[in-house]
Design a protein around this motif. Structure first.
Motif, PDB file in Angstrom:
ATOM      1  N   MET A   1       2.409 122.781-145.300  1.00  0.00           N
ATOM      2  CA  MET A   1       1.335 122.114-145.952  1.00  0.00           C
ATOM      3  C   MET A   1       1.566 120.614-146.738  1.00  0.00           C
ATOM      4  N   ILE A   2       2.963 120.794-147.269  1.00  0.00           N
ATOM      5  CA  ILE A   2       3.623 119.664-147.854  1.00  0.00           C
ATOM      6  C   ILE A   2       3.730 118.485-146.707  1.00  0.00           C
ATOM      7  N   GLN A   3       4.294 118.973-145.845  1.00  0.00           N
ATOM      8  CA  GLN A   3       4.620 117.742-144.591  1.00  0.00           C
ATOM      9  C   GLN A   3       3.489 117.288-144.032  1.00  0.00           C
ATOM     10  N   THR A   4       2.141 118.180-144.005  1.00  0.00           N
ATOM     11  CA  THR A   4       0.926 117.600-143.589  1.00  0.00           C
ATOM     12  C   THR A   4       0.633 116.522-144.422  1.00  0.00           C
ATOM     13  N   ALA A   5       0.347 116.879-145.638  1.00  0.00           N
ATOM     14  CA  ALA A   5       0.229 115.828-146.735  1.00  0.00           C
ATOM     15  C   ALA A   5       1.083 114.711-146.736  1.00  0.00           C
ATOM     16  N   ASP A   6       2.106 114.565-146.466  1.00  0.00           N
ATOM     17  CA  ASP A   6       3.495 113.522-146.431  1.00  0.00           C
ATOM     18  C   ASP A   6       3.189 112.508-145.111  1.00  0.00           C
ATOM     19  N   GLY A   7       2.926 113.275-143.984  1.00  0.00           N
ATOM     20  CA  GLY A   7       2.616 112.675-142.864  1.00  0.00           C
ATOM     21  C   GLY A   7       1.239 111.597-143.181  1.00  0.00           C
ATOM     22  N   ALA A   8       0.209 112.249-143.858  1.00  0.00           N
ATOM     23  CA  ALA A   8      -1.025 111.395-144.063  1.00  0.00           C
ATOM     24  C   ALA A   8      -0.549 110.195-144.961  1.00  0.00           C
ATOM     25  N   LEU A   9       0.074 110.878-145.859  1.00  0.00           N
ATOM     26  CA  LEU A   9       0.403 109.444-146.948  1.00  0.00           C
ATOM     27  C   LEU A   9       1.560 108.266-146.087  1.00  0.00           C
ATOM     28  N   GLY A  10       2.023 108.908-145.354  1.00  0.00           N
ATOM     29  CA  GLY A  10       2.717 107.719-144.298  1.00  0.00           C
ATOM     30  C   GLY A  10       1.761 106.918-143.784  1.00  0.00           C
ATOM     31  N   VAL A  11       0.639 107.352-143.264  1.00  0.00           N
ATOM     32  CA  VAL A  11      -0.274 106.569-142.273  1.00  0.00           C
ATOM     33  C   VAL A  11      -1.009 105.774-143.665  1.00  0.00           C
ATOM     34  N   VAL A  12      -1.382 105.978-144.942  1.00  0.00           N
ATOM     35  CA  VAL A  12      -1.907 105.437-145.909  1.00  0.00           C
ATOM     36  C   VAL A  12      -0.822 104.278-146.272  1.00  0.00           C
ATOM     37  N   ASP A  13       0.363 104.596-146.239  1.00  0.00           N
ATOM     38  CA  ASP A  13       1.415 103.561-146.661  1.00  0.00           C
ATOM     39  C   ASP A  13       1.397 102.545-145.572  1.00  0.00           C
ATOM     40  N   GLU A  14       1.037 102.780-144.405  1.00  0.00           N
ATOM     41  CA  GLU A  14       0.950 101.693-143.311  1.00  0.00           C
ATOM     42  C   GLU A  14      -0.399 100.765-143.765  1.00  0.00           C
ATOM     43  N   LYS A  15      -1.354 101.484-144.041  1.00  0.00           N
ATOM     44  CA  LYS A  15      -2.568 100.779-144.603  1.00  0.00           C
ATOM     45  C   LYS A  15      -2.393  99.711-145.717  1.00  0.00           C
ATOM     46  N   LEU A  16      -1.820 100.345-146.493  1.00  0.00           N
ATOM     47  CA  LEU A  16      -1.645  99.573-148.089  1.00  0.00           C
ATOM     48  C   LEU A  16      -0.666  98.201-147.488  1.00  0.00           C
ATOM     49  N   ILE A  17       0.323  98.745-146.816  1.00  0.00           N
ATOM     50  CA  ILE A  17       1.262  97.497-146.556  1.00  0.00           C
ATOM     51  C   ILE A  17       0.641  96.423-145.759  1.00  0.00           C
ATOM     52  N   ARG A  18      -0.516  96.852-144.815  1.00  0.00           N
ATOM     53  CA  ARG A  18      -1.076  95.978-144.058  1.00  0.00           C
ATOM     54  C   ARG A  18      -2.296  95.371-145.000  1.00  0.00           C
ATOM     55  N   MET A  19      -2.742  95.912-145.996  1.00  0.00           N
ATOM     56  CA  MET A  19      -3.737  95.445-146.988  1.00  0.00           C
ATOM     57  C   MET A  19      -2.946  94.179-147.711  1.00  0.00           C
ATOM     58  N   LYS A  20      -1.687  94.499-148.211  1.00  0.00           N
ATOM     59  CA  LYS A  20      -1.068  93.520-148.909  1.00  0.00           C
ATOM     60  C   LYS A  20      -0.770  92.261-147.953  1.00  0.00           C
ATOM     61  N   GLU A  21      -0.428  92.749-146.858  1.00  0.00           N
ATOM     62  CA  GLU A  21      -0.339  91.532-145.921  1.00  0.00           C
ATOM     63  C   GLU A  21      -1.440  90.621-145.709  1.00  0.00           C
ATOM     64  N   LEU A  22      -2.686  91.257-145.534  1.00  0.00           N
ATOM     65  CA  LEU A  22      -3.973  90.517-145.661  1.00  0.00           C
ATOM     66  C   LEU A  22      -4.330  89.687-146.909  1.00  0.00           C
TER      67      LEU A  22
END
Length: 295
Positions: free
Chosen positions: A74-95
């Motif tokens: 379960m924790i790995q599932t949540a962490d994997g999803a947060l890894g994708v969120v991380d990519e989105k936040l990085i892209r948002m900061k780039e924008l």
């Protein structure tokens, strides 16, 4: 001893010894065929009671290992999803960084902002859709500071039970996961305040940079907490496995038969039975001696 007809005491004595040896041979055969020293309560009443307690302990410990492994999944599932969120936040900061400079027109910033909002919407979608076995993980479902398991559906933080009792110091952990939607992270149109809400103007874009830094830190705190709990659960699994192994060894000492010793007993009782059968045949023929005297 007198030679009698009505009572053949030698045969009775031999039959009793045969019955005793045959019963011991039967017990020895049962132990060798089952591999257990204790098959019934009559074999060892106290040992049986202790063995059953230990068997229940081993079964509970093994299930606790499975529970802890499920929690890690379960924790790995949540962490994997947060890894994708991380990519989105990085892209948002780039924008936001792109929109913060003065070399873009208003129309171009609106185009950049449309992707920024799309990234925020995707973060919220990921948070709302990430679940494990029907339990939503990132939408605030597990963000409560308290736990209530009295109803059919537990509320608040999630309780991972792995011990054989119900002592909080030994038998369970709580999993608390803060909300990871875009609004909770302080970005996108749902954010409170103006910072991070939009990058449609140069000023808003510049203010969004700080809001995005805070969002990334908030997300990292969630991941760090999950990582620490995963490591703790992995150590717990190791400890539970050792406990199960040692308890099984102790149960084996009580329950399992020593094949070498029991085989010696089996051979001894087998010889006794064969000898008793032969002697009973001889004892039963003593009556014929009396008949010879009568003739």
């Amino acid at each position: 001893m007198s030679l009698t007809i009505n009572h053949n005491l030698l045969a009775a004595n031999t039959a009793r010894n045969l019955s005793s040896s045959y019963s011991a041979l039967s017990t020895s055969t049962q132990r060798l065929s089952s591999g257990l020293r204790v098959n019934t309560a009559a074999d060892d009443a106290a040992g049986l009671a202790v063995r059953e307690i230990m068997r229940a302990e081993v079964s509970s410990l093994n299930q606790g290992v499975r529970n802890a492994n499920d929690a890690i999944s379960m924790i790995q599932t949540a962490d994997g999803a947060l890894g994708v969120v991380d990519e989105k936040l990085i892209r948002m900061k780039e924008l936001a960084m792109q929109a913060a400079t003065g070399t873009y027109s208003s129309d171009q910033r609106l185009i950049i902002d449309s992707e920024y909002q799309a990234m925020a919407s995707e973060i919220t979608r990921i948070a709302n859709s990430t679940d494990f076995n029907g339990i939503h993980l990132l939408n605030g479902n597990l963000s409560g500071s308290s736990y209530d398991g009295t109803g059919l559906k537990s509320t608040g933080k999630l309780k991972v039970h792995f011990g054989t009792g119900n002592d909080s110091a030994e038998d369970y952990y709580y999993v608390q996961i803060n909300t990871a939607t875009a609004s909770a992270l302080g970005v996108g149109l749902g954010a409170t305040g103006t910072n991070g809400k939009s990058i449609s103007t140069q000023e808003l874009a510049q203010k969004a940079l700080e809001a995005l830094d805070r969002a990334i830190v908030s997300k990292d705190k969630i991941r760090a907490s999950l990582g620490a709990l995963q490591n703790r659960l992995e150590n717990t699994i190791t400890n539970l496995s050792i406990q199960s192994e040692n308890t099984s060894a102790a149960e084996s000492q009580i329950s399992d038969v020593d094949v070498a010793t029991e085989m010696t007993n089996f051979t001894e009782q087998q010889i006794k039975v064969q000898t008793a059968v032969a002697m009973l045949s001889q004892a039963n023929s003593l009556g014929k001696l009396a008949m010879n005297l009568i003739q």
